[in-house]
Design an enzyme around this catalytic site. Structure first.
Site, short mmCIF file in Angstrom:
data_model
loop_
_atom_site.label_atom_id
_atom_site.label_comp_id
_atom_site.label_asym_id
_atom_site.label_seq_id
_atom_site.Cartn_x
_atom_site.Cartn_y
_atom_site.Cartn_z
NE ARG A 59 5.09 22.02 80.61
CZ ARG A 59 3.83 22.25 80.99
NH1 ARG A 59 3.30 23.44 80.83
NH2 ARG A 59 3.11 21.29 81.53
CE1 TYR A 112 24.05 29.97 65.19
CE2 TYR A 112 21.73 29.42 65.37
CZ TYR A 112 23.06 29.08 65.55
OH TYR A 112 23.37 27.88 66.09
CG ASP A 136 20.98 37.13 67.81
OD1 ASP A 136 21.72 37.26 68.81
OD2 ASP A 136 20.86 36.05 67.19
CE LYS A 156 26.07 29.82 70.44
NZ LYS A 156 25.30 30.48 69.40
C1 LIG Z 1 24.07 30.27 68.70
C2 LIG Z 1 23.31 31.41 68.20
C3 LIG Z 1 21.91 31.40 68.17
C4 LIG Z 1 21.10 30.17 68.58
O1 LIG Z 1 21.24 29.91 69.92
P1 LIG Z 1 21.18 28.41 70.56
O2 LIG Z 1 21.44 28.69 71.99
O3 LIG Z 1 22.25 27.62 69.89
O4 LIG Z 1 19.83 27.90 70.27
C5 LIG Z 1 21.25 32.53 67.73
N1 LIG Z 1 21.93 33.63 67.33
C6 LIG Z 1 23.27 33.67 67.33
C7 LIG Z 1 23.96 34.91 66.88
C8 LIG Z 1 24.01 32.58 67.76
O5 LIG Z 1 25.34 32.63 67.74
#
Ligand SMILES: *Cc1c(COP(=O)(O)O)cnc(C)c1O
Length: 389
Positions: free
Chosen positions: A46, A98, A170, A195
Protein backbone atom coordinates in the site's frame (compact mmCIF):
# COMPACT_ATOMS: atom_id res chain seq x y z
CA UNK A 1 17.87 10.51 -24.36
CA UNK A 2 15.01 11.57 -26.61
CA UNK A 3 11.40 10.64 -25.82
CA UNK A 4 11.08 7.24 -27.52
CA UNK A 5 14.40 6.08 -26.03
CA UNK A 6 13.47 7.29 -22.54
CA UNK A 7 10.15 5.44 -22.79
CA UNK A 8 12.06 2.19 -23.30
CA UNK A 9 15.31 2.65 -21.37
CA UNK A 10 14.55 4.80 -18.33
CA UNK A 11 13.06 3.35 -15.16
CA UNK A 12 14.79 -0.03 -14.96
CA UNK A 13 17.76 -2.02 -16.20
CA UNK A 14 17.72 -5.71 -17.06
CA UNK A 15 17.52 -7.84 -13.90
CA UNK A 16 21.13 -8.35 -12.69
CA UNK A 17 20.44 -11.84 -11.35
CA UNK A 18 18.62 -13.43 -14.27
CA UNK A 19 19.13 -11.04 -17.19
CA UNK A 20 15.35 -10.68 -17.59
CA UNK A 21 14.98 -7.67 -19.88
CA UNK A 22 11.58 -6.78 -18.44
CA UNK A 23 11.23 -6.21 -14.70
CA UNK A 24 9.48 -8.99 -12.78
CA UNK A 25 6.05 -8.36 -11.30
CA UNK A 26 6.57 -7.99 -7.56
CA UNK A 27 3.20 -9.47 -6.68
CA UNK A 28 3.69 -9.27 -2.94
CA UNK A 29 1.82 -7.50 -0.16
CA UNK A 30 4.69 -7.39 2.29
CA UNK A 31 8.51 -7.33 2.36
CA UNK A 32 10.84 -9.10 4.79
CA UNK A 33 12.91 -6.86 7.11
CA UNK A 34 16.65 -7.55 7.59
CA UNK A 35 16.23 -6.66 11.29
CA UNK A 36 13.60 -4.84 13.36
CA UNK A 37 13.25 -1.37 11.86
CA UNK A 38 15.60 -2.26 8.98
CA UNK A 39 13.75 -2.78 5.72
CA UNK A 40 15.35 -2.64 2.28
CA UNK A 41 13.24 0.38 1.37
CA UNK A 42 10.00 -1.51 0.85
CA UNK A 43 7.71 -2.64 3.65
CA UNK A 44 4.14 -2.96 2.43
CA UNK A 45 2.63 -2.56 -1.04
CA UNK A 46 0.00 0.00 0.00
CA UNK A 47 2.99 2.30 0.60
CA UNK A 48 5.58 1.22 -1.98
CA UNK A 49 6.40 -1.52 -4.44
CA UNK A 50 9.32 -1.89 -6.88
CA UNK A 51 6.86 -1.91 -9.81
CA UNK A 52 5.57 1.49 -8.67
CA UNK A 53 9.13 2.84 -8.44
CA UNK A 54 10.02 1.67 -11.95
CA UNK A 55 6.86 3.19 -13.45
CA UNK A 56 7.29 6.42 -11.50
CA UNK A 57 10.85 6.88 -12.77
CA UNK A 58 9.79 6.43 -16.39
CA UNK A 59 6.75 8.69 -16.11
CA UNK A 60 8.74 11.44 -14.39
CA UNK A 61 11.40 11.23 -17.11
CA UNK A 62 8.80 11.46 -19.89
CA UNK A 63 7.19 14.57 -18.35
CA UNK A 64 10.61 16.17 -17.71
CA UNK A 65 9.75 16.13 -14.01
CA UNK A 66 11.75 14.97 -11.01
CA UNK A 67 9.09 13.06 -9.07
CA UNK A 68 6.06 10.91 -9.81
CA UNK A 69 3.59 8.98 -7.67
CA UNK A 70 1.31 6.39 -9.27
CA UNK A 71 -2.25 5.59 -8.23
CA UNK A 72 -5.12 3.14 -8.64
CA UNK A 73 -6.84 5.50 -11.12
CA UNK A 74 -6.79 9.03 -12.46
CA UNK A 75 -9.46 9.99 -9.94
CA UNK A 76 -7.44 8.24 -7.23
CA UNK A 77 -4.58 10.59 -8.14
CA UNK A 78 -6.93 13.59 -7.91
CA UNK A 79 -8.42 12.38 -4.61
CA UNK A 80 -4.90 12.17 -3.24
CA UNK A 81 -4.14 15.74 -4.34
CA UNK A 82 -7.42 17.14 -3.01
CA UNK A 83 -6.56 15.58 0.36
CA UNK A 84 -3.79 18.17 0.71
CA UNK A 85 -6.46 20.92 0.86
CA UNK A 86 -8.18 22.34 3.95
CA UNK A 87 -11.84 23.23 4.48
CA UNK A 88 -12.70 26.55 2.72
CA UNK A 89 -9.76 26.21 0.32
CA UNK A 90 -10.89 27.07 -3.15
CA UNK A 91 -10.13 25.39 -6.45
CA UNK A 92 -10.62 27.37 -9.64
CA UNK A 93 -11.18 25.09 -12.62
CA UNK A 94 -11.55 25.97 -16.25
CA UNK A 95 -14.66 24.67 -18.02
CA UNK A 96 -14.04 21.47 -19.90
CA UNK A 97 -12.62 19.40 -17.05
CA UNK A 98 -13.36 15.68 -17.09
CA UNK A 99 -16.87 14.79 -15.87
CA UNK A 100 -15.50 12.67 -13.03
CA UNK A 101 -13.30 15.56 -11.88
CA UNK A 102 -16.36 17.80 -11.71
CA UNK A 103 -18.29 15.10 -9.84
CA UNK A 104 -15.50 14.46 -7.31
CA UNK A 105 -15.46 18.13 -6.29
CA UNK A 106 -19.19 18.83 -6.42
CA UNK A 107 -20.57 15.57 -5.01
CA UNK A 108 -17.86 14.37 -2.62
CA UNK A 109 -15.33 16.96 -1.46
CA UNK A 110 -17.93 19.74 -1.21
CA UNK A 111 -19.05 17.96 1.98
CA UNK A 112 -15.61 18.63 3.46
CA UNK A 113 -15.77 22.33 2.67
CA UNK A 114 -13.60 22.34 -0.47
CA UNK A 115 -14.86 25.17 -2.67
CA UNK A 116 -14.96 24.50 -6.41
CA UNK A 117 -15.69 26.96 -9.18
CA UNK A 118 -15.58 26.41 -12.93
CA UNK A 119 -15.49 29.18 -15.49
CA UNK A 120 -14.40 30.06 -19.02
CA UNK A 121 -11.81 32.84 -19.22
CA UNK A 122 -12.45 35.08 -22.23
CA UNK A 123 -9.12 36.82 -21.68
CA UNK A 124 -6.11 36.79 -19.36
CA UNK A 125 -7.62 39.78 -17.54
CA UNK A 126 -10.69 37.70 -16.93
CA UNK A 127 -8.54 34.96 -15.45
CA UNK A 128 -6.63 37.44 -13.31
CA UNK A 129 -9.83 38.69 -11.68
CA UNK A 130 -10.52 35.13 -10.54
CA UNK A 131 -6.93 34.53 -9.41
CA UNK A 132 -7.09 37.66 -7.26
CA UNK A 133 -9.61 35.77 -5.11
CA UNK A 134 -6.66 33.55 -4.11
CA UNK A 135 -7.80 30.04 -4.94
CA UNK A 136 -5.27 27.37 -3.91
CA UNK A 137 -5.22 25.84 -7.37
CA UNK A 138 -5.83 26.69 -10.96
CA UNK A 139 -6.93 23.37 -12.46
CA UNK A 140 -7.41 22.70 -16.15
CA UNK A 141 -7.10 20.28 -19.04
CA UNK A 142 -5.80 21.08 -22.47
CA UNK A 143 -7.01 19.95 -24.94
CA UNK A 144 -10.37 19.68 -23.21
CA UNK A 145 -12.87 16.89 -23.34
CA UNK A 146 -14.84 16.65 -25.60
CA UNK A 147 -14.59 20.02 -27.41
CA UNK A 148 -10.78 19.91 -27.74
CA UNK A 149 -10.31 23.52 -26.67
CA UNK A 150 -6.70 24.49 -26.08
CA UNK A 151 -5.53 26.77 -23.27
CA UNK A 152 -2.23 28.62 -23.02
CA UNK A 153 -0.39 26.76 -20.25
CA UNK A 154 2.55 29.16 -20.15
CA UNK A 155 0.39 32.29 -19.91
CA UNK A 156 -2.01 30.77 -17.37
CA UNK A 157 0.76 29.34 -15.18
CA UNK A 158 2.74 32.57 -15.09
CA UNK A 159 -0.36 34.55 -14.10
CA UNK A 160 -1.20 31.96 -11.43
CA UNK A 161 2.36 32.11 -10.08
CA UNK A 162 2.11 35.90 -9.79
CA UNK A 163 -0.86 35.40 -7.46
CA UNK A 164 0.64 32.49 -5.51
CA UNK A 165 -1.77 29.97 -7.06
CA UNK A 166 -0.55 26.46 -7.99
CA UNK A 167 -1.19 25.41 -11.60
CA UNK A 168 -2.31 21.81 -11.98
CA UNK A 169 -2.72 20.43 -15.49
CA UNK A 170 -4.46 17.22 -16.51
CA UNK A 171 -2.33 16.09 -19.47
CA UNK A 172 -4.29 12.91 -20.24
CA UNK A 173 -5.43 13.94 -23.73
CA UNK A 174 -2.11 15.29 -25.04
CA UNK A 175 0.16 12.76 -23.27
CA UNK A 176 3.80 13.63 -22.49
CA UNK A 177 4.60 12.69 -26.10
CA UNK A 178 2.87 15.80 -27.43
CA UNK A 179 3.00 18.23 -24.50
CA UNK A 180 4.95 18.79 -21.27
CA UNK A 181 3.12 21.22 -18.95
CA UNK A 182 5.95 21.34 -16.37
CA UNK A 183 8.26 22.79 -19.05
CA UNK A 184 5.64 25.50 -19.61
CA UNK A 185 5.51 26.52 -15.93
CA UNK A 186 2.83 24.23 -14.47
CA UNK A 187 3.52 23.09 -10.89
CA UNK A 188 1.89 19.68 -11.18
CA UNK A 189 0.89 17.49 -14.10
CA UNK A 190 -1.40 14.51 -13.69
CA UNK A 191 -2.79 11.80 -15.94
CA UNK A 192 -5.33 9.12 -16.14
CA UNK A 193 -2.80 6.48 -17.23
CA UNK A 194 -5.85 4.37 -18.12
CA UNK A 195 -5.89 6.15 -21.48
CA UNK A 196 -2.96 6.59 -23.89
CA UNK A 197 -0.24 5.70 -21.38
CA UNK A 198 -1.64 2.21 -20.77
CA UNK A 199 -2.88 2.28 -24.32
CA UNK A 200 -4.40 -1.20 -24.51
CA UNK A 201 -7.71 -0.74 -22.65
CA UNK A 202 -6.69 -3.27 -20.02
CA UNK A 203 -5.73 -1.20 -16.97
CA UNK A 204 -7.00 1.68 -14.80
CA UNK A 205 -4.36 3.98 -13.31
CA UNK A 206 -3.24 7.50 -12.52
CA UNK A 207 -0.11 9.53 -11.86
CA UNK A 208 0.93 12.88 -10.36
CA UNK A 209 4.25 14.43 -11.46
CA UNK A 210 6.10 17.50 -10.16
CA UNK A 211 9.54 18.92 -9.42
CA UNK A 212 8.78 19.45 -5.74
CA UNK A 213 10.29 17.01 -3.25
CA UNK A 214 7.96 18.01 -0.39
CA UNK A 215 4.95 17.54 -2.63
CA UNK A 216 6.25 14.09 -3.67
CA UNK A 217 6.58 13.10 0.00
CA UNK A 218 3.07 14.37 0.66
CA UNK A 219 1.73 12.36 -2.30
CA UNK A 220 3.44 9.16 -1.09
CA UNK A 221 2.22 9.69 2.47
CA UNK A 222 -1.37 10.29 1.37
CA UNK A 223 -1.39 7.36 -1.07
CA UNK A 224 -0.38 5.07 1.79
CA UNK A 225 -2.88 6.69 4.17
CA UNK A 226 -5.83 6.67 1.77
CA UNK A 227 -5.04 3.34 0.11
CA UNK A 228 -5.23 4.63 -3.48
CA UNK A 229 -2.26 2.54 -4.66
CA UNK A 230 -2.37 0.49 -7.86
CA UNK A 231 -1.57 -3.22 -7.87
CA UNK A 232 1.96 -4.26 -8.86
CA UNK A 233 0.53 -5.98 -11.94
CA UNK A 234 -1.23 -2.80 -13.06
CA UNK A 235 1.97 -0.81 -12.60
CA UNK A 236 3.80 -3.45 -14.65
CA UNK A 237 1.18 -3.27 -17.42
CA UNK A 238 1.64 0.50 -17.56
CA UNK A 239 5.43 0.12 -17.76
CA UNK A 240 4.86 -2.23 -20.65
CA UNK A 241 2.38 0.13 -22.34
CA UNK A 242 4.74 3.11 -22.09
CA UNK A 243 7.39 1.42 -24.19
CA UNK A 244 5.29 1.85 -27.33
CA UNK A 245 3.75 5.23 -26.46
CA UNK A 246 5.74 7.15 -29.09
CA UNK A 247 4.80 4.94 -32.05
CA UNK A 248 1.21 4.59 -30.89
CA UNK A 249 0.75 8.36 -30.57
CA UNK A 250 2.01 8.91 -34.11
CA UNK A 251 -0.63 6.54 -35.48
CA UNK A 252 -3.40 7.88 -33.19
CA UNK A 253 -2.61 11.35 -34.50
CA UNK A 254 -2.45 10.24 -38.14
CA UNK A 255 -5.85 8.54 -37.86
CA UNK A 256 -7.41 11.44 -35.94
CA UNK A 257 -6.25 13.93 -38.58
CA UNK A 258 -7.67 11.74 -41.36
CA UNK A 259 -10.99 11.37 -39.52
CA UNK A 260 -11.16 15.13 -38.80
CA UNK A 261 -10.48 16.02 -42.46
CA UNK A 262 -12.94 13.45 -43.74
CA UNK A 263 -15.70 14.66 -41.41
CA UNK A 264 -14.98 18.31 -42.16
CA UNK A 265 -15.63 17.71 -45.85
CA UNK A 266 -18.75 15.59 -45.27
CA UNK A 267 -22.14 17.16 -46.08
CA UNK A 268 -23.80 15.56 -43.00
CA UNK A 269 -21.38 17.24 -40.59
CA UNK A 270 -21.90 20.75 -39.19
CA UNK A 271 -18.70 21.28 -37.26
CA UNK A 272 -15.54 19.34 -36.44
CA UNK A 273 -13.44 19.89 -33.34
CA UNK A 274 -9.79 18.85 -33.77
CA UNK A 275 -6.91 21.15 -32.80
CA UNK A 276 -4.92 19.94 -35.82
CA UNK A 277 -7.43 21.45 -38.26
CA UNK A 278 -6.70 24.95 -39.50
CA UNK A 279 -10.37 25.73 -38.93
CA UNK A 280 -10.02 25.04 -35.17
CA UNK A 281 -10.22 28.24 -33.16
CA UNK A 282 -7.11 27.37 -31.13
CA UNK A 283 -5.03 25.87 -33.95
CA UNK A 284 -2.24 28.46 -33.75
CA UNK A 285 -1.86 28.02 -29.98
CA UNK A 286 -1.97 24.22 -30.31
CA UNK A 287 0.80 24.36 -32.91
CA UNK A 288 2.95 26.49 -30.65
CA UNK A 289 2.30 24.62 -27.39
CA UNK A 290 2.07 21.00 -28.55
CA UNK A 291 4.27 18.77 -30.70
CA UNK A 292 1.20 17.11 -32.18
CA UNK A 293 -2.57 17.11 -31.81
CA UNK A 294 -3.24 13.67 -30.34
CA UNK A 295 -6.05 11.29 -31.21
CA UNK A 296 -9.42 12.74 -30.15
CA UNK A 297 -11.93 14.24 -32.59
CA UNK A 298 -15.46 15.48 -31.91
CA UNK A 299 -18.13 16.45 -34.42
CA UNK A 300 -21.61 17.93 -34.58
CA UNK A 301 -23.72 16.00 -37.06
CA UNK A 302 -26.76 17.27 -38.92
CA UNK A 303 -28.62 14.18 -37.75
CA UNK A 304 -31.33 14.29 -35.13
CA UNK A 305 -30.47 12.89 -31.71
CA UNK A 306 -32.21 9.61 -32.59
CA UNK A 307 -30.34 9.35 -35.89
CA UNK A 308 -27.03 10.14 -34.24
CA UNK A 309 -27.66 7.45 -31.63
CA UNK A 310 -28.41 4.97 -34.42
CA UNK A 311 -25.28 5.95 -36.32
CA UNK A 312 -22.90 5.32 -33.45
CA UNK A 313 -24.21 1.81 -32.86
CA UNK A 314 -23.42 0.56 -36.34
CA UNK A 315 -19.76 1.18 -36.99
CA UNK A 316 -17.56 -1.81 -37.74
CA UNK A 317 -14.40 -0.51 -36.11
CA UNK A 318 -15.55 2.23 -33.75
CA UNK A 319 -16.82 0.46 -30.64
CA UNK A 320 -19.52 2.28 -28.68
CA UNK A 321 -17.77 2.81 -25.36
CA UNK A 322 -16.55 5.32 -22.82
CA UNK A 323 -12.84 5.91 -22.32
CA UNK A 324 -10.24 6.67 -24.96
CA UNK A 325 -6.63 6.26 -25.92
CA UNK A 326 -6.59 2.50 -26.53
CA UNK A 327 -5.39 0.76 -29.68
CA UNK A 328 -8.99 0.25 -30.87
CA UNK A 329 -11.12 3.12 -32.12
CA UNK A 330 -14.09 4.14 -29.98
CA UNK A 331 -17.13 6.33 -30.45
CA UNK A 332 -19.01 8.00 -27.64
CA UNK A 333 -22.06 10.21 -27.15
CA UNK A 334 -20.92 12.62 -24.40
CA UNK A 335 -24.42 13.79 -23.37
CA UNK A 336 -25.59 10.29 -22.45
CA UNK A 337 -22.25 8.64 -21.65
CA UNK A 338 -19.01 10.30 -20.50
CA UNK A 339 -20.59 13.63 -19.53
CA UNK A 340 -23.90 12.36 -18.17
CA UNK A 341 -22.66 13.20 -14.65
CA UNK A 342 -22.69 16.91 -15.62
CA UNK A 343 -26.19 18.37 -15.20
CA UNK A 344 -28.03 19.22 -18.46
CA UNK A 345 -28.04 23.00 -17.81
CA UNK A 346 -24.31 22.93 -17.10
CA UNK A 347 -23.72 20.93 -20.31
CA UNK A 348 -25.68 23.51 -22.30
CA UNK A 349 -23.72 26.35 -20.70
CA UNK A 350 -20.37 24.87 -21.75
CA UNK A 351 -21.52 24.19 -25.30
CA UNK A 352 -21.90 20.45 -25.06
CA UNK A 353 -24.89 19.67 -27.27
CA UNK A 354 -26.91 16.47 -27.51
CA UNK A 355 -25.82 16.06 -31.15
CA UNK A 356 -22.12 15.96 -30.37
CA UNK A 357 -20.24 12.73 -31.07
CA UNK A 358 -16.70 12.03 -29.88
CA UNK A 359 -14.24 9.72 -31.61
CA UNK A 360 -11.13 8.19 -30.07
CA UNK A 361 -8.97 7.27 -33.06
CA UNK A 362 -7.27 3.94 -32.49
CA UNK A 363 -4.21 2.70 -34.33
CA UNK A 364 -5.98 0.62 -36.98
CA UNK A 365 -5.31 1.14 -40.68
CA UNK A 366 -6.36 4.68 -41.63
CA UNK A 367 -8.18 3.66 -44.80
CA UNK A 368 -10.29 1.04 -43.00
CA UNK A 369 -11.44 3.64 -40.48
CA UNK A 370 -12.39 6.18 -43.14
CA UNK A 371 -14.24 3.53 -45.17
CA UNK A 372 -16.20 2.54 -42.07
CA UNK A 373 -17.17 6.15 -41.33
CA UNK A 374 -18.06 6.83 -44.93
CA UNK A 375 -20.22 3.71 -45.33
CA UNK A 376 -22.18 4.26 -42.14
CA UNK A 377 -22.74 7.96 -42.87
CA UNK A 378 -23.99 7.14 -46.37
CA UNK A 379 -26.37 4.54 -44.99
CA UNK A 380 -27.78 7.09 -42.58
CA UNK A 381 -28.33 9.75 -45.23
CA UNK A 382 -29.83 7.21 -47.65
CA UNK A 383 -32.26 5.87 -45.06
CA UNK A 384 -33.36 9.44 -44.38
CA UNK A 385 -33.89 10.12 -48.11
CA UNK A 386 -36.08 7.01 -48.31
CA UNK A 387 -38.24 8.31 -45.49
CA UNK A 388 -38.81 11.57 -47.32
CA UNK A 389 -39.53 9.99 -50.72
C1 LIG B 1 -10.42 9.23 -17.69
C2 LIG B 1 -9.99 10.58 -17.31
C3 LIG B 1 -9.79 10.93 -15.97
C4 LIG B 1 -10.09 9.96 -14.83
O1 LIG B 1 -9.23 8.89 -14.85
P1 LIG B 1 -9.63 7.40 -14.34
O2 LIG B 1 -8.38 6.64 -14.63
O3 LIG B 1 -10.80 6.97 -15.15
O4 LIG B 1 -9.95 7.53 -12.90
C5 LIG B 1 -9.34 12.20 -15.68
N1 LIG B 1 -9.10 13.10 -16.66
C6 LIG B 1 -9.29 12.81 -17.96
C7 LIG B 1 -9.00 13.84 -18.98
C8 LIG B 1 -9.73 11.55 -18.34
O5 LIG B 1 -9.94 11.28 -19.62
Amino acid sequence: MKFATKAIHSGSDPDPETGAIMPPIYMTSTFVYDAPGESRGYEYTRAHNPNFTILEKTLAALENGKYATVFSSGLGALTNMISTLEPNDKVLAIDGVYGGTFRLFTKVFNKFGIQFETFTPRSLDDLEVKLEQKPKWLLFETPTNPLLEVFDIEAFASLAKKHGVATIVDNTFATPYFQNPLDLGADVVWHSTTKYIGGHSDVIGGVVISNDKDFKEQMDFLRMSLGVNPSPFEAWLLTRGLKTLAVRMEQHQKNAMAIAKFLESHPEVDKVYYPGLESHKDHALAKRQMRGFSGMVSAEFKFSLEEAKKLIQHFKFFALAESLGGVESLVNHPATMTHASIPAEERARIGLSDGLIRFSAGIEDTEDLITDLSEQLNKMSNSRKEVFQ
